[in-house]
Write a protein that holds these residues in place. Structure first.
Motif, PDB file in Angstrom:
ATOM      1  N   GLU A 234      -6.196 -11.439   2.198  1.00 29.80           N
ATOM      2  CA  GLU A 234      -5.270 -10.310   2.260  1.00 29.80           C
ATOM      3  C   GLU A 234      -3.927 -10.733   2.864  1.00 29.80           C
ATOM      4  OE1 GLU A 234      -8.729  -6.890   2.285  1.00 29.80           O
ATOM      5  OE2 GLU A 234      -7.767  -7.361   4.182  1.00 29.80           O
ATOM      6  N   GLU A 235      -3.977 -11.627   3.846  1.00 30.71           N
ATOM      7  CA  GLU A 235      -2.727 -12.098   4.456  1.00 30.71           C
ATOM      8  C   GLU A 235      -1.829 -12.777   3.425  1.00 30.71           C
ATOM      9  OE1 GLU A 235      -1.713 -11.048   7.096  1.00 30.71           O
ATOM     10  OE2 GLU A 235      -3.459 -10.663   8.351  1.00 30.71           O
ATOM     11  N   SER A 236      -2.447 -13.460   2.455  1.00 31.34           N
ATOM     12  CA  SER A 236      -1.592 -14.166   1.513  1.00 31.34           C
ATOM     13  C   SER A 236      -0.870 -13.155   0.615  1.00 31.34           C
ATOM     14  CB  SER A 236      -2.361 -15.260   0.776  1.00 31.34           C
ATOM     15  OG  SER A 236      -2.852 -14.785  -0.425  1.00 31.34           O
ATOM     16  N   PHE A 237      -1.510 -12.028   0.320  1.00 33.42           N
ATOM     17  CA  PHE A 237      -0.795 -10.932  -0.371  1.00 33.42           C
ATOM     18  C   PHE A 237       0.346 -10.398   0.519  1.00 33.42           C
ATOM     19  CE2 PHE A 237      -1.206  -6.147   0.022  1.00 33.42           C
ATOM     20  CZ  PHE A 237      -0.189  -5.822  -0.863  1.00 33.42           C
ATOM     21  N   HIS A 238       0.103 -10.262   1.809  1.00 34.73           N
ATOM     22  CA  HIS A 238       1.144  -9.755   2.717  1.00 34.73           C
ATOM     23  C   HIS A 238       2.356 -10.683   2.740  1.00 34.73           C
ATOM     24  CE1 HIS A 238      -2.262  -7.702   5.206  1.00 34.73           C
ATOM     25  NE2 HIS A 238      -2.153  -7.226   3.987  1.00 34.73           N
ATOM     26  N   GLN A 239       2.052 -11.983   2.783  1.00 34.37           N
ATOM     27  CA  GLN A 239       3.140 -12.954   2.861  1.00 34.37           C
ATOM     28  C   GLN A 239       3.980 -12.882   1.584  1.00 34.37           C
ATOM     29  OE1 GLN A 239       3.846 -15.997   1.240  1.00 34.37           O
ATOM     30  NE2 GLN A 239       5.238 -16.914   2.730  1.00 34.37           N
TER      31      GLN A 239
ATOM     32  N   ALA B 196      -0.406  -0.094   1.439  1.00 32.63           N
ATOM     33  CA  ALA B 196      -1.618  -0.912   1.254  1.00 32.63           C
ATOM     34  C   ALA B 196      -1.674  -2.019   2.295  1.00 32.63           C
ATOM     35  CB  ALA B 196      -1.625  -1.508  -0.154  1.00 32.63           C
ATOM     36  N   LYS B 197      -0.532  -2.603   2.585  1.00 29.27           N
ATOM     37  CA  LYS B 197      -0.475  -3.704   3.545  1.00 29.27           C
ATOM     38  C   LYS B 197      -0.853  -3.209   4.944  1.00 29.27           C
ATOM     39  CE  LYS B 197       1.987  -6.972   6.039  1.00 29.27           C
ATOM     40  NZ  LYS B 197       2.362  -6.942   7.430  1.00 29.27           N
ATOM     41  N   VAL B 198      -0.288  -2.072   5.335  1.00 31.15           N
ATOM     42  CA  VAL B 198      -0.568  -1.549   6.675  1.00 31.15           C
ATOM     43  C   VAL B 198      -2.050  -1.136   6.784  1.00 31.15           C
ATOM     44  CG1 VAL B 198       0.018   0.286   8.316  1.00 31.15           C
ATOM     45  CG2 VAL B 198       1.837  -0.908   7.118  1.00 31.15           C
TER      46      VAL B 198
ATOM     47  N   VAL C  36       6.010 -13.384   9.735  1.00 29.18           N
ATOM     48  CA  VAL C  36       4.938 -13.049  10.687  1.00 29.18           C
ATOM     49  C   VAL C  36       3.568 -13.197  10.021  1.00 29.18           C
ATOM     50  CG1 VAL C  36       3.989 -11.247  12.180  1.00 29.18           C
ATOM     51  CG2 VAL C  36       6.475 -11.543  11.997  1.00 29.18           C
ATOM     52  N   ASP C  37       3.416 -12.654   8.818  1.00 35.84           N
ATOM     53  CA  ASP C  37       2.148 -12.852   8.111  1.00 35.84           C
ATOM     54  C   ASP C  37       2.004 -14.312   7.694  1.00 35.84           C
ATOM     55  OD1 ASP C  37       2.938  -9.784   7.472  1.00 35.84           O
ATOM     56  OD2 ASP C  37       0.773 -10.006   7.584  1.00 35.84           O
ATOM     57  N   GLY C  38       3.128 -14.961   7.395  1.00 36.28           N
ATOM     58  CA  GLY C  38       3.096 -16.391   7.073  1.00 36.28           C
ATOM     59  C   GLY C  38       2.576 -17.207   8.252  1.00 36.28           C
TER      60      GLY C  38
ATOM     61  N   ASP D 230      -4.468  -2.585   5.159  1.00 38.25           N
ATOM     62  CA  ASP D 230      -5.201  -3.856   5.307  1.00 38.25           C
ATOM     63  C   ASP D 230      -5.287  -4.250   6.779  1.00 38.25           C
ATOM     64  OD1 ASP D 230      -5.507  -4.195   2.592  1.00 38.25           O
ATOM     65  OD2 ASP D 230      -4.073  -5.845   2.409  1.00 38.25           O
ATOM     66  N   GLU D 231      -4.189  -4.086   7.506  1.00 43.72           N
ATOM     67  CA  GLU D 231      -4.171  -4.505   8.913  1.00 43.72           C
ATOM     68  C   GLU D 231      -5.191  -3.683   9.722  1.00 43.72           C
ATOM     69  OE1 GLU D 231      -2.835  -7.149   9.051  1.00 43.72           O
ATOM     70  OE2 GLU D 231      -0.870  -7.227   8.105  1.00 43.72           O
ATOM     71  N   ALA D 232      -5.327  -2.400   9.386  1.00 45.43           N
ATOM     72  CA  ALA D 232      -6.345  -1.579  10.057  1.00 45.43           C
ATOM     73  C   ALA D 232      -7.727  -2.153   9.774  1.00 45.43           C
ATOM     74  CB  ALA D 232      -6.259  -0.135   9.576  1.00 45.43           C
ATOM     75  N   GLY D 233      -7.939  -2.551   8.517  1.00 39.93           N
ATOM     76  CA  GLY D 233      -9.221  -3.160   8.143  1.00 39.93           C
ATOM     77  C   GLY D 233      -9.466  -4.447   8.921  1.00 39.93           C
ATOM     78  N   HIS D 234      -8.433  -5.268   9.073  1.00 34.02           N
ATOM     79  CA  HIS D 234      -8.591  -6.514   9.841  1.00 34.02           C
ATOM     80  C   HIS D 234      -9.018  -6.197  11.276  1.00 34.02           C
ATOM     81  CE1 HIS D 234      -5.447  -8.615   7.018  1.00 34.02           C
ATOM     82  NE2 HIS D 234      -6.501  -8.151   6.388  1.00 34.02           N
ATOM     83  N   GLY D 235      -8.393  -5.168  11.839  1.00 33.66           N
ATOM     84  CA  GLY D 235      -8.778  -4.761  13.192  1.00 33.66           C
ATOM     85  C   GLY D 235     -10.262  -4.407  13.246  1.00 33.66           C
TER      86      GLY D 235
HETATM   87 FE   LIG Z   1      -1.025  -9.169   7.499  1.00 36.49          FE
END
Ligand SMILES: [Fe+2]
Ligand SMILES: [Fe+2]
Length: 316
Positions: A155-160, A68-70, A126-128, A72-77
């Motif tokens: 979403e980043e806060s979930f990643h962190q 799910a995290k990875v 890194v996400d932090g 999300d990163e595609a979505g951010h892109g």
């Molecule tokens: Fe992230």
């Protein structure tokens, strides 16, 4: 032209957003295209070090979370490429700049992910660090960029937190697991501090970017905030930050830190990091492998458009 510029400056001063159809100085447009496309590239290249561990996650839960995290990163892109497109650059152009090495992405992603603990360290550090950088961007002056950042930051806060949870589990685990977590922290700490960019004194664009409200804090200010927050989190984990000079400074109300190895940073930026070549090769390969998907999507869109044109013609 002067009236346009005056109107632009007034909007900036009043904290109003600049929108795609508004007049803007060429330099402002250029700076944003560079920053947003670099940011987009970082999101999708950032999928690679972690994608490397999806098949090797230690449990089904960890696998689902990492997947799910990875994603999300595609979505951010995607949000960021779309935001950059509103400034008049095409996605093909941006990807071409990435694939030919003309565009940069965050150099943190040129480091290898050697153990499972690296998934923890990346999420936590890194996400932090990304959150520290990106929260102020929710109020950046360019509307589409600011709005994209709102969702990205959630979403980043979930990643962190998922990264911190991995670190916490390992730190409370066996001696070997704790050692693994410490080793990951040792390897990711300094590159994470470098993510905020060169020191203010050597960052020539900072002043103008702050004036335009593209940037709301300088590199050194954000780096300091990150260190102050993260040192406390390391205490909770019972891990040691690999900086013998790290010390609370009562007078400043901040942690003092040891010197950053900027030679290493510039060396990685120039393409000589441990994984630069591997990352770019993987991206180029993914682009080539995806050609048939893009072709099929275009063919389908054309077919659909032709059909609806025909229907409109028939109805008329
Ligand atoms: Fe992230
Ligand atoms: Fe992201």
């Amino acid at each position: 032209m002067d009236a346009f510029k005056q109107h632009f400056d007034e909007k900036i001063d009043k904290e109003l957003t600049i929108e795609p159809k508004d007049w803007m100085p060429d330099e402002y447009r250029k700076t944003l295209i560079r920053q947003i496309s670099q940011h987009a590239h970082s999101e999708i290249v950032g999928m690679l070090p972690e994608g490397n561990w999806i098949t090797r996650a230690p449990s089904l839960r960890r696998k689902a979370v990492l997947l799910a995290k990875v994603q999300d990163e595609a979505g951010h892109g995607l949000y960021l490429y779309s935001a950059a497109e509103t400034l008049g650059i095409s996605r093909d152009e941006m990807l071409d700049q990435l694939h030919t090495g003309k565009a940069k992405y965050s150099s943190i992603f040129n480091y290898p992910t050697i153990t499972w603990a690296d998934m923890g360290a990346i999420g936590w550090l890194v996400d932090g660090a990304a959150i520290m950088n990106q929260v102020p961007l929710c109020r950046t002056s360019y509307g589409p960029y600011a709005r994209a950042m709102v969702r990205v930051c959630k979403e980043e806060s979930f990643h962190q937190r998922q990264g911190f949870e991995i670190m916490l589990t390992l730190s409370n685990g066996s001696a070997i697991q704790k050692k693994m977590a410490q080793d990951a922290l040792n390897r990711w700490w300094w590159p994470s501090l470098m993510m905020f960019g060169p020191p203010d004194a050597e960052s020539p664009h900072t002043e103008q970017s702050v004036r335009w409200r593209i940037k709301r804090f300088t590199n050194d200010e954000l780096r300091q905030k990150f260190v102050d927050v993260t040192v406390e989190q390391a205490k909770v984990l019972g891990l040691t930050i690999p900086d013998p000079e790290l010390k609370w400074n009562e007078e400043r109300g901040h942690y003092d830190m040891g010197p950053i190895n900027w030679d290493e940073f510039w060396n990685v930026v120039k393409g000589n990091g441990p994984c630069n070549k591997q990352r770019l090769d993987t991206r180029r390969q993914a682009w080539e492998d995806g050609a048939w998907v893009r072709d099929a999507a275009m063919a389908y869109a054309n077919k659909k458009a032709a059909r609806s044109n025909k229907k409109t013609a028939e109805a008329a």
